[in-house]
Design a protein around this motif. Sequence first.
Motif, short mmCIF file in Angstrom:
data_model
loop_
_atom_site.label_atom_id
_atom_site.label_comp_id
_atom_site.label_asym_id
_atom_site.label_seq_id
_atom_site.Cartn_x
_atom_site.Cartn_y
_atom_site.Cartn_z
N VAL A 1 -8.94 3.20 -1.05
CA VAL A 1 -7.74 2.50 -0.58
C VAL A 1 -6.83 2.19 -1.76
O VAL A 1 -5.60 2.37 -1.67
N LEU A 2 -7.39 1.76 -2.87
CA LEU A 2 -6.59 1.43 -4.05
C LEU A 2 -5.87 2.66 -4.60
O LEU A 2 -4.67 2.61 -4.89
N LEU A 3 -6.58 3.76 -4.74
CA LEU A 3 -5.95 4.98 -5.27
C LEU A 3 -4.87 5.51 -4.34
O LEU A 3 -3.79 5.92 -4.78
N LEU A 4 -5.14 5.50 -3.03
CA LEU A 4 -4.15 5.99 -2.08
C LEU A 4 -2.94 5.06 -2.02
O LEU A 4 -1.80 5.53 -1.94
N ALA A 5 -3.15 3.76 -2.09
CA ALA A 5 -2.03 2.81 -2.08
C ALA A 5 -1.19 2.96 -3.34
O ALA A 5 0.05 2.91 -3.28
N ALA A 6 -1.84 3.14 -4.48
CA ALA A 6 -1.10 3.34 -5.74
C ALA A 6 -0.31 4.65 -5.70
O ALA A 6 0.83 4.70 -6.17
N LEU A 7 -0.89 5.68 -5.11
CA LEU A 7 -0.19 6.96 -4.99
C LEU A 7 1.02 6.83 -4.07
O LEU A 7 2.11 7.32 -4.40
N ILE B 1 2.59 -5.65 -10.96
CA ILE B 1 2.70 -4.98 -9.66
C ILE B 1 1.37 -4.33 -9.28
O ILE B 1 0.90 -4.49 -8.15
N TYR B 2 0.76 -3.60 -10.21
CA TYR B 2 -0.50 -2.94 -9.88
C TYR B 2 -1.64 -3.94 -9.72
O TYR B 2 -2.57 -3.71 -8.95
N GLY B 3 -1.58 -5.07 -10.43
CA GLY B 3 -2.57 -6.12 -10.23
C GLY B 3 -2.47 -6.73 -8.84
O GLY B 3 -3.48 -6.94 -8.16
N LEU B 4 -1.24 -6.99 -8.39
CA LEU B 4 -1.05 -7.51 -7.04
C LEU B 4 -1.41 -6.47 -5.99
O LEU B 4 -1.92 -6.80 -4.91
N LEU B 5 -1.15 -5.21 -6.30
CA LEU B 5 -1.56 -4.13 -5.39
C LEU B 5 -3.08 -4.08 -5.26
O LEU B 5 -3.61 -3.92 -4.16
N ALA B 6 -3.78 -4.24 -6.37
CA ALA B 6 -5.25 -4.26 -6.33
C ALA B 6 -5.76 -5.46 -5.54
O ALA B 6 -6.73 -5.35 -4.79
N LEU B 7 -5.09 -6.59 -5.68
CA LEU B 7 -5.48 -7.78 -4.92
C LEU B 7 -5.25 -7.57 -3.42
O LEU B 7 -6.10 -7.92 -2.61
N CYS C 1 -5.24 -4.73 -1.90
CA CYS C 1 -6.16 -3.70 -1.40
C CYS C 1 -7.54 -4.25 -1.11
O CYS C 1 -8.28 -3.66 -0.32
N THR C 2 -7.90 -5.38 -1.70
CA THR C 2 -9.19 -6.00 -1.35
C THR C 2 -9.16 -6.46 0.10
O THR C 2 -10.15 -6.30 0.83
N ILE C 3 -8.05 -7.00 0.53
CA ILE C 3 -7.92 -7.41 1.93
C ILE C 3 -7.86 -6.19 2.84
O ILE C 3 -8.50 -6.14 3.89
N LEU C 4 -7.11 -5.17 2.43
CA LEU C 4 -7.01 -3.95 3.24
C LEU C 4 -8.36 -3.25 3.38
O LEU C 4 -8.61 -2.59 4.39
N THR C 5 -9.22 -3.38 2.38
CA THR C 5 -10.52 -2.73 2.44
C THR C 5 -11.36 -3.29 3.58
O THR C 5 -12.06 -2.53 4.27
N PHE C 6 -11.30 -4.58 3.80
CA PHE C 6 -12.05 -5.16 4.92
C PHE C 6 -11.52 -4.66 6.26
O PHE C 6 -12.29 -4.43 7.19
N PHE C 7 -10.21 -4.48 6.36
CA PHE C 7 -9.65 -3.91 7.58
C PHE C 7 -10.01 -2.43 7.72
O PHE C 7 -10.14 -1.92 8.83
N ALA C 8 -10.16 -1.74 6.58
CA ALA C 8 -10.39 -0.29 6.59
C ALA C 8 -11.77 0.09 7.11
O ALA C 8 -12.02 1.26 7.36
#
Length: 101
Positions: A31-37, A55-61, A63-70
Amino acid sequence: MNVLERLSFFASLYDVHDHPERGMWLLYITVLLLAALVYRLGFARRLPLLKNVIIYGLLALGCTILTFFAVFLPVAEGLAVAALVLIIYKIRLRQAKEGER
């Protein structure tokens, strides 16, 4: 209702149900790699280094929430489709710019 039938493609691919710790880490990285891409292809601008780190730190943060949804929702699959569409768009845009020359 069987939980295995409700898992998303990447969650079942990474065996989240059998190996939850390893599977969730792999899902998070995906999820993190795809979101960064997707961010890089669609929204990124030239910024100073510190702003990029924030920006990438907040994106990583996020993505932790998105991972639970994923686990049960197609989050990673949607990001993969968005990345594919943006890649095709960038290729076509580059071809159009080269055709104008």
